[in-house]
Design a protein around this motif. Sequence first.
Motif, PDB file in Angstrom:
ATOM      1  N   GLN A 142       0.820  -1.207   0.000  1.00  0.00           N
ATOM      2  CA  GLN A 142       0.000   0.000   0.000  1.00  0.00           C
ATOM      3  C   GLN A 142       0.858   1.263   0.000  1.00  0.00           C
ATOM      4  O   GLN A 142       0.616   2.198  -0.767  1.00  0.00           O
ATOM      5  N   SER A 143       1.904   1.280   0.839  1.00  0.00           N
ATOM      6  CA  SER A 143       2.727   2.505   0.931  1.00  0.00           C
ATOM      7  C   SER A 143       3.517   2.719  -0.367  1.00  0.00           C
ATOM      8  O   SER A 143       3.699   3.849  -0.822  1.00  0.00           O
ATOM      9  N   ALA A 144       3.966   1.604  -0.990  1.00  0.00           N
ATOM     10  CA  ALA A 144       4.700   1.731  -2.265  1.00  0.00           C
ATOM     11  C   ALA A 144       3.787   2.301  -3.353  1.00  0.00           C
ATOM     12  O   ALA A 144       4.195   3.157  -4.148  1.00  0.00           O
ATOM     13  N   ILE A 145       2.522   1.837  -3.375  1.00  0.00           N
ATOM     14  CA  ILE A 145       1.566   2.326  -4.380  1.00  0.00           C
ATOM     15  C   ILE A 145       1.301   3.821  -4.153  1.00  0.00           C
ATOM     16  O   ILE A 145       1.304   4.625  -5.094  1.00  0.00           O
ATOM     17  N   GLU A 146       1.125   4.205  -2.868  1.00  0.00           N
ATOM     18  CA  GLU A 146       0.850   5.620  -2.569  1.00  0.00           C
ATOM     19  C   GLU A 146       2.020   6.502  -2.982  1.00  0.00           C
ATOM     20  O   GLU A 146       1.842   7.585  -3.541  1.00  0.00           O
ATOM     21  N   LYS A 147       3.236   6.004  -2.712  1.00  0.00           N
ATOM     22  CA  LYS A 147       4.448   6.774  -3.041  1.00  0.00           C
ATOM     23  C   LYS A 147       4.540   6.988  -4.559  1.00  0.00           C
ATOM     24  O   LYS A 147       4.769   8.099  -5.041  1.00  0.00           O
ATOM     25  N   MET A 148       4.316   5.894  -5.325  1.00  0.00           N
ATOM     26  CA  MET A 148       4.416   5.994  -6.787  1.00  0.00           C
ATOM     27  C   MET A 148       3.274   6.857  -7.340  1.00  0.00           C
ATOM     28  O   MET A 148       3.465   7.601  -8.311  1.00  0.00           O
ATOM     29  N   THR A 149       2.084   6.785  -6.721  1.00  0.00           N
ATOM     30  CA  THR A 149       0.950   7.606  -7.171  1.00  0.00           C
ATOM     31  C   THR A 149       1.304   9.084  -7.030  1.00  0.00           C
ATOM     32  O   THR A 149       1.096   9.879  -7.957  1.00  0.00           O
ATOM     33  N   LYS A 150       1.899   9.450  -5.875  1.00  0.00           N
ATOM     34  CA  LYS A 150       2.298  10.856  -5.653  1.00  0.00           C
ATOM     35  C   LYS A 150       3.306  11.289  -6.699  1.00  0.00           C
ATOM     36  O   LYS A 150       3.247  12.387  -7.242  1.00  0.00           O
ATOM     37  N   LYS A 151       4.274  10.392  -6.959  1.00  0.00           N
ATOM     38  CA  LYS A 151       5.328  10.696  -7.935  1.00  0.00           C
ATOM     39  C   LYS A 151       4.724  10.961  -9.319  1.00  0.00           C
ATOM     40  O   LYS A 151       5.101  11.899 -10.019  1.00  0.00           O
ATOM     41  N   MET A 152       3.775  10.103  -9.711  1.00  0.00           N
ATOM     42  CA  MET A 152       3.141  10.253 -11.022  1.00  0.00           C
ATOM     43  C   MET A 152       2.314  11.536 -11.095  1.00  0.00           C
ATOM     44  O   MET A 152       2.318  12.235 -12.102  1.00  0.00           O
ATOM     45  N   GLN A 153       1.625  11.871  -9.990  1.00  0.00           N
ATOM     46  CA  GLN A 153       0.832  13.109  -9.988  1.00  0.00           C
ATOM     47  C   GLN A 153       1.744  14.310 -10.214  1.00  0.00           C
ATOM     48  O   GLN A 153       1.398  15.238 -10.944  1.00  0.00           O
ATOM     49  N   LYS A 154       2.938  14.259  -9.594  1.00  0.00           N
ATOM     50  CA  LYS A 154       3.910  15.359  -9.754  1.00  0.00           C
ATOM     51  C   LYS A 154       4.370  15.438 -11.211  1.00  0.00           C
ATOM     52  O   LYS A 154       4.442  16.506 -11.808  1.00  0.00           O
ATOM     53  N   THR A 155       4.678  14.273 -11.809  1.00  0.00           N
ATOM     54  CA  THR A 155       5.144  14.230 -13.207  1.00  0.00           C
ATOM     55  C   THR A 155       4.104  14.829 -14.151  1.00  0.00           C
ATOM     56  O   THR A 155       4.449  15.507 -15.119  1.00  0.00           O
TER      57      THR A 155
END
Length: 573
Positions: A142-155
């Motif tokens: 769950q935390s890995a998915i949240e981290k990558m989701t934030k990263k993608m939103q920034k991109t």
Amino acid sequence: MAARALNVNVGVLGHIDSGKTALARALSTTGSTAAFDRAPQSRARGITLDLGFSCLRTALPPQLGPGPGELQFTLVDCPGHASLIRTIIGGAQIIDLMMLVIDVTKGMQTQSAECLVIGQIACQKMVVVLNKIDLIPEGKRQSAIEKMTKKMQKTLENTKFSGCPIVAVAAKPGGPEAPESESPLGVSELIEVLKSEAYLPSRDPSGHFLMAVDHCFSIKGQGTVMTGTILSGSVSLGDNVEIPALKVTKKVKSMQMFHTPVTYAMQGDRVGICVTQFDPKLLERGLICTPDSLHTIHAAIISLKKIQYFRGALQTKAKFHITVGHETVMGRVMFFSPASADFNEEIQENVFDFEKDYLYQEQYLSKDSVSSEEKENDQAGEVQLPKQQWALLEFEKPVTCPKLCLVIGSKLDTDIHTNSCRLAFHGVLLQGMEDKNYTETFLPKLKVYKLKHKEGQVERVMDDYSVIGRSLFKKETNIQIFVGLKVKLSTGESGIIDGGFGQSGKFKIRIPDGLKPETKVLLTAASKKKSKGGKGDMTKEDESSKNDSAQPVTISLSFKRYVFDTQKKMIQS
């Protein structure tokens, strides 16, 4: 016949090995002939080499209208292999909604970035799919998915896809070798997101029929089948269609959409068309159309924009891979813009005006192409850039395409392992040149000019109304062709070139309003000083004239010359 399904084309794009084909397989209910890595070389190499198509059928969501009916998603599995980017560009032109597949353990990679660029050019909506979540231990998932989701939103923040849905899935838990009994994770949630993102794409059955063929095979005793997506117009049983690449016209014998026979298909539909027999090897992919509706061109004028992620300048005379319609060929470019005074003028979209004059540019003008010197001269710090720029493209071999089609220029020969965007510019084809001899028949109509500027010096005064100049021309220049052109002296007088003087490239200038007294003093002093050159001590008069004549009187000649004018005339306003 059942109610017609509404078709939405969904492009499945992403970096190689991000699991696009597995995702398309997990989503789809029906595969078309080109789907799921059918090509033997695809299966052997485990990568998608060509566009694969399959479909997913679901109930029509409420936002797309009342009543029964089906929503059909045609999934276009685009290859992620870097050398195959030209295929993706071909595929992107038929996509309504894009799924960008990201390997959750790796994030954005070079090709995912290039797919994002293509999406921005060719597509309106996007869903990001974080695939392979089964590779992360459940406790950390769950935390890995949240981290990558934030990263993608920034991109995606500064793109047109800012705020788009991001869904986490495992299309094939356990990887390609796992048993089929393993059911995918998150796929039903993804289908719901796709349904909520689906919209009624604007479809227009009028106009010429044009279809992008991506697969071709023969059926014994029936004929040859071409499968593809209809880009414009419509087609019915019994119609004649032209295959421009083979220069033949064929009759439509039967049609199918995902194994269902149909009698009619229109823009946006994915269809198989069976025509009278021909060798399918001759047409692996390409375009088919209403007879005589496409043109085959040797050169084109396009309006264009540079792709912001491309590093480096776009130089005139450089060669690029040009993707036009469904073909990619090498082409040479020449950039041009409005005249400097018209940089801010509003330009009518998708029309090219042959009556106007245009300014030749050594390179595409962008913020990073302007020299630091020009930036300093521009006090406000705002560098003036034109609202629109154009390019003349000259193809190494002719291409067949519709008018006003999308054009993408790229440097596909750049090393695929470098971490840089190879897509350089995109634009719209405004005018194609069908004549092989377009350089003689067509280009002279294109009024692109270069500004020329030459400087020389006044050597001496002849009389009150004429001077002799030097250093403006080479010794071998034919000065006759410059006779009658206006020049300006650095002291302010205007003059006209009257003819050559002697054999060494010197020339005579007539000054219609006469020389100013102070100019005469300056020039007389300068020539006296020359003749005295090195005689004894200087007199006081010489002392003062030394300060004046330290700056020789220069002559400047400015004119414009049209690049495609066969007579190379020099024009002054």
